[in-house]
Scaffold this motif. Structure first.
Motif, PDB file in Angstrom:
ATOM      1  N   UNK A 210     -59.034  26.996 -79.607  1.00  0.00           N
ATOM      2  CA  UNK A 210     -59.365  27.185 -78.199  1.00  0.00           C
ATOM      3  C   UNK A 210     -60.705  27.857 -78.007  1.00  0.00           C
ATOM      4  N   UNK A 211     -61.257  27.703 -76.798  1.00  0.00           N
ATOM      5  CA  UNK A 211     -62.504  28.356 -76.428  1.00  0.00           C
ATOM      6  C   UNK A 211     -62.367  28.921 -75.020  1.00  0.00           C
ATOM      7  N   UNK A 212     -62.823  30.151 -74.852  1.00  0.00           N
ATOM      8  CA  UNK A 212     -62.922  30.754 -73.525  1.00  0.00           C
ATOM      9  C   UNK A 212     -64.401  30.740 -73.149  1.00  0.00           C
ATOM     10  N   UNK A 213     -64.719  29.934 -72.154  1.00  0.00           N
ATOM     11  CA  UNK A 213     -66.118  29.679 -71.784  1.00  0.00           C
ATOM     12  C   UNK A 213     -66.363  30.136 -70.353  1.00  0.00           C
ATOM     13  N   UNK A 214     -66.930  31.317 -70.182  1.00  0.00           N
ATOM     14  CA  UNK A 214     -67.165  31.867 -68.854  1.00  0.00           C
ATOM     15  C   UNK A 214     -68.109  31.000 -68.031  1.00  0.00           C
ATOM     16  N   UNK A 215     -67.760  30.799 -66.774  1.00  0.00           N
ATOM     17  CA  UNK A 215     -68.577  29.973 -65.885  1.00  0.00           C
ATOM     18  C   UNK A 215     -69.956  30.596 -65.684  1.00  0.00           C
ATOM     19  N   UNK A 219     -75.447  33.272 -71.820  1.00  0.00           N
ATOM     20  CA  UNK A 219     -76.060  32.662 -72.994  1.00  0.00           C
ATOM     21  C   UNK A 219     -75.706  31.188 -73.196  1.00  0.00           C
ATOM     22  N   UNK A 220     -74.408  30.890 -73.187  1.00  0.00           N
ATOM     23  CA  UNK A 220     -73.935  29.649 -73.782  1.00  0.00           C
ATOM     24  C   UNK A 220     -73.346  28.663 -72.772  1.00  0.00           C
ATOM     25  N   UNK A 234     -74.949  28.902 -63.705  1.00  0.00           N
ATOM     26  CA  UNK A 234     -73.529  28.572 -63.651  1.00  0.00           C
ATOM     27  C   UNK A 234     -73.239  27.425 -64.622  1.00  0.00           C
ATOM     28  N   UNK A 235     -72.089  27.492 -65.309  1.00  0.00           N
ATOM     29  CA  UNK A 235     -71.771  26.533 -66.361  1.00  0.00           C
ATOM     30  C   UNK A 235     -70.469  25.782 -66.062  1.00  0.00           C
ATOM     31  N   UNK A 236     -70.332  24.608 -66.674  1.00  0.00           N
ATOM     32  CA  UNK A 236     -69.080  23.834 -66.648  1.00  0.00           C
ATOM     33  C   UNK A 236     -68.933  23.194 -68.022  1.00  0.00           C
ATOM     34  N   UNK A 237     -68.569  24.005 -69.000  1.00  0.00           N
ATOM     35  CA  UNK A 237     -68.584  23.592 -70.406  1.00  0.00           C
ATOM     36  C   UNK A 237     -67.676  22.404 -70.684  1.00  0.00           C
ATOM     37  N   UNK A 238     -66.545  22.338 -69.994  1.00  0.00           N
ATOM     38  CA  UNK A 238     -65.576  21.280 -70.287  1.00  0.00           C
ATOM     39  C   UNK A 238     -66.123  19.894 -69.963  1.00  0.00           C
ATOM     40  N   UNK A 239     -67.178  19.825 -69.175  1.00  0.00           N
ATOM     41  CA  UNK A 239     -67.756  18.525 -68.821  1.00  0.00           C
ATOM     42  C   UNK A 239     -68.977  18.178 -69.666  1.00  0.00           C
ATOM     43  N   UNK A 268     -59.886  24.360 -73.647  1.00  0.00           N
ATOM     44  CA  UNK A 268     -61.025  25.140 -73.148  1.00  0.00           C
ATOM     45  C   UNK A 268     -60.593  25.837 -71.859  1.00  0.00           C
ATOM     46  N   UNK A 269     -60.745  27.155 -71.824  1.00  0.00           N
ATOM     47  CA  UNK A 269     -60.477  27.940 -70.620  1.00  0.00           C
ATOM     48  C   UNK A 269     -61.821  28.294 -69.984  1.00  0.00           C
TER      49      UNK A 269
END
Length: 672
Positions: A210-215, A219-220, A234-239, A268-269
């Motif tokens: 799993x990955x916790x990916x802050x919006x 950094x990432x 602002x991020x949307x890693x799952x996309x 992915x959270x």
């Protein structure tokens, strides 16, 4: 005896805050005594690793599923408190690991590129050690029932550990790592080791991952933004392609849903959080619990699955109570010490308050000094900390203009035989401006991580601090000769006048006070296995290398605390600033601009989706940590100036205490 009553009461209050806060924090840390918490050390091929081991009751008799959790750059294992507390009370063994050259761990490997010395192998070295322990569960085939988890660079280390474990599996047929959960990290830095996305994703195999990916991660999770050097968006890693690749190469996916990939489950959270916020978040902790419930669902006979409720934040709040007590402790300790012979030499005659400025010009000059003193450290923080080329060019140009103007004024005053104060003031400003220009040209040298100055992130903070001190002193000299000298101000009014006995006594007093404060911390650590902290602000125990580093860094940080302390005293020298107003101005001087920096930067990030300084990822996080610690410095500076009549006790205390706190809480390369 009457003079002892107030400091004795404060001493008792401080010790009660420390004692009660630490005892209650320890109770939540150990699940009311059901979990044994201890610091362990173990040798590896690359040095010595350390960590806090959380061992639930009964683990020695019946091995348990295990989680190894580690921190990111600059931090230590205690930053994994939420996972450690929540999962250990549910029956898991947890190791909160200090990576090499962080916290209590030391790396003895060669470090040609220091940044790549500690994280690539740290997690897998810890896995090798934990796998051999009897209290760590293995399945019937000898596979380890171990999860690896890390935040930020700890996430890189965890990802790489999975890859190394998969390589070993090809030869041994045993996987020591059962699952992995990363927070605040993508593949950006793992790929610098020469891997591709496909190789990394294939390495997870059947492991639940799993990955916790802050919006709002600074950094990432947005490769395009990172490549453009504008990552604070602002991020949307799952996309993204990377996120979808992790989930099995899907065309689209939803955050918070498990997907079947290679015989394992992946998820992915995406919490609405910044990078450091992950550490202090019930939402991210809930996601972690949810992940482990799924990853270890077959072990419900050994650990609690599906148990709701979080208690880790109570440990944090009571550690904060102890932290308040720790900082309060220095006021009565120094007050009591200075009742003794030798130590009472710290006192000088308290300078008489100057009358408030009478002319509009004098008032305006005072306001300008206050505003510039508060805003300059923030306005040029990105340039001085991050080596921003535009900002550094502007600073050098301002420095050259100041040199030219002060030289012209000095020359004119000599030709016209102007007043002595004009000659002296312009001459001092000329000299200081030349020093500043030379110093600005040394940025690259200050930023280098060396055997002598091994604090990779302390070095740019030091560069910023000294530059702030020089500019503050230039403004201070100009203000004194233009305005304050005419009002009758002398060195004594700023807390400078003192004989050598006073200075020596002030230094020894500060050293002894810090020794006493840390003796209390070490006693608390021995009894309760907790330190004093709230989120990223922590006072923790240290190792021998931190003491040697303190001796190297402290003299340079003294320049900052001494000069900024004098500047505050200048701003509050009139009777108008008696009482709380003086403290307010002191705090404003130290951190006012930095607070505005954070409001602007993060306010725009949350409102518009782009940070106020979109290129400033690490530096903005550094400011978050600087604000509370400089708040304490501001209070100490004002209080001890008012009490002793001089700047020295406050400057020495701030230098020693805050430098040591900083060094013990960040990366410190010990061998290069």
């Amino acid at each position: 005896m009457k003079n002892l009553k107030r400091p004795l009461i404060l001493l008792i209050v401080a010790l009660l805050l420390i004692g009660i806060g630490s005892a209650v924090a320890a109770s939540f840390n150990s699940a009311g005594g059901d979990v044994d918490v201890s610091r362990i050390y173990f040798d590896t091929e690359r040095g010595e690793l350390s960590g806090l081991l959380y061992k639930p009751e009964g683990a020695d008799e019946e091995a348990r599923p295990t989680i190894i959790a580690t921190h990111g750059y600059l931090n230590s294992g205690e930053m994994q408190d939420a996972q450690a507390i929540e999962m250990s009370k549910r029956g898991y063994v947890v190791l909160a690991l200090d990576m090499y050259d962080h916290g209590h761990s030391t790396g003895t490997m060669e470090k040609p590129i220091p940044f790549f010395s500690f994280w690539p192998q740290a997690m897998y070295d810890a896995v090798q050690y934990m796998y051999e322990q009897d209290y760590v569960l293995k399945d019937d085939e000898g596979n380890g029932v171990i999860a690896v988890s890390g935040h930020s660079m700890g996430g890189f280390s965890s990802t790489h550990a999975v890859m190394l474990d998969e390589v070993d599996f090809q030869e041994s047929g045993i996987r020591k790592i059962q699952s992995s959960l990363t927070m605040g990290s993508d593949y950006q830095w793992v790929k610098t080791l020469g891997y591709t996305d496909e190789q990394i994703n294939a390495s997870y195999g059947p492991r639940p991952s799993g990955k916790i990916a802050g919006v709002y991660d600074e950094f990432f999770f947005n490769a395009e933004a990172a490549a453009a050097g504008q990552s604070v968006v602002k991020k949307d890693y799952v996309s993204t392609a990377e996120g979808l690749g992790f989930l099995g190469g899907l065309e689209s996916a939803q955050a918070g849903e498990f997907y079947e990939v290679d015989g394992g489950q992946r998820i992915i959270y995406q919490p609405n959080e910044t990078h450091p916020w992950n550490h202090f978040s019930q939402q991210s902790t809930e996601y972690a619990i949810d992940f482990y419930d799924t990853a270890f669902s077959d072990y419900g006979n050994l650990v609690a699955i599906g148990e709701d409720g979080q208690t880790w934040m109570w440990k944090e709040w009571f550690s904060f109570v102890a932290l308040i007590g720790f900082f309060l402790l220095f006021i009565p300790v120094i007050s009591l010490l200075t009742k003794l012979p030798f130590f009472n030499w710290v006192y000088t005659e308290r300078p008489a308050a100057l009358s408030a400025p009478k002319s509009d010009g004098a008032k305006l000059a005072g306001y300008i000094l206050l505003i510039v003193g508060a805003l300059y450290p923030a306005l040029f923080f990105t340039a001085l900390y991050s080596a921003n080329e535009t900002g550094m060019t502007l600073l050098r140009q301002i420095s050259m203009i100041t040199i030219a103007l002060s030289a012209l004024i000095l020359l004119f005053s000599l030709v016209k035989n102007s007043a002595k104060s004009v000659k002296m003031g312009s001459g001092l400003i000329l000299g200081l401006s030349i020093v500043q220009y030379i110093f600005l040209r040394q940025q690259e040298r200050f930023f280098a991580t060396t055997e002598w100055f091994g604090g990779a992130t302390v070095n740019p903070i030091l560069f910023w601090a000294i530059n702030v001190a020089i500019v503050t002193l230039i403004i201070l000299v100009g203000y004194h000769f233009v305005s304050k000298k005419a009002e009758g101000a002398r060195f004594a009014n700023y807390g400078l006048r003192a004989n050598i006995k006073t200075i020596i006594s002030a230094f020894v007093t500060a050293v002894l006070a810090v020794v006493i404060g840390y003796a209390v911390l070490y006693l608390v650590d021995a009894i309760f296995q907790v330190d004093f902290r709230l989120w990223t602000v922590a006072v923790k125990t240290f190792e021998e290398q931190h003491v040697w580093a303190l001796l190297r860094y402290a003299p340079l940080f003294f320049i900052y605390f001494f000069i900024v302390g004098i500047s505050v005293n200048v701003n509050t020298a009139s009777s108008f600033y008696d009482g709380w107003k003086g403290y307010g101005i002191s705090i404003l001087h130290f951190i006012g601009g930095l607070i505005l920096y954070l409001i602007y930067h993060y306010g725009l990030l949350f409102i518009t989706g782009t940070g106020g300084y979109p290129a400033e990822s690490l530096s903005s996080i550094i400011v978050i940590g600087l604000v509370p610690i400089l708040l304490v410095a501001a209070v100490y500076n004002r209080y001890f100036f008012r009490k002793t009549g001089n700047v020295y006790v406050g400057a020495f205390l701030n230098t020693i205490l805050i430098t040591l706190i900083t060094l013990a809480n960040t990366v410190l390369y010990t061998i290069l």
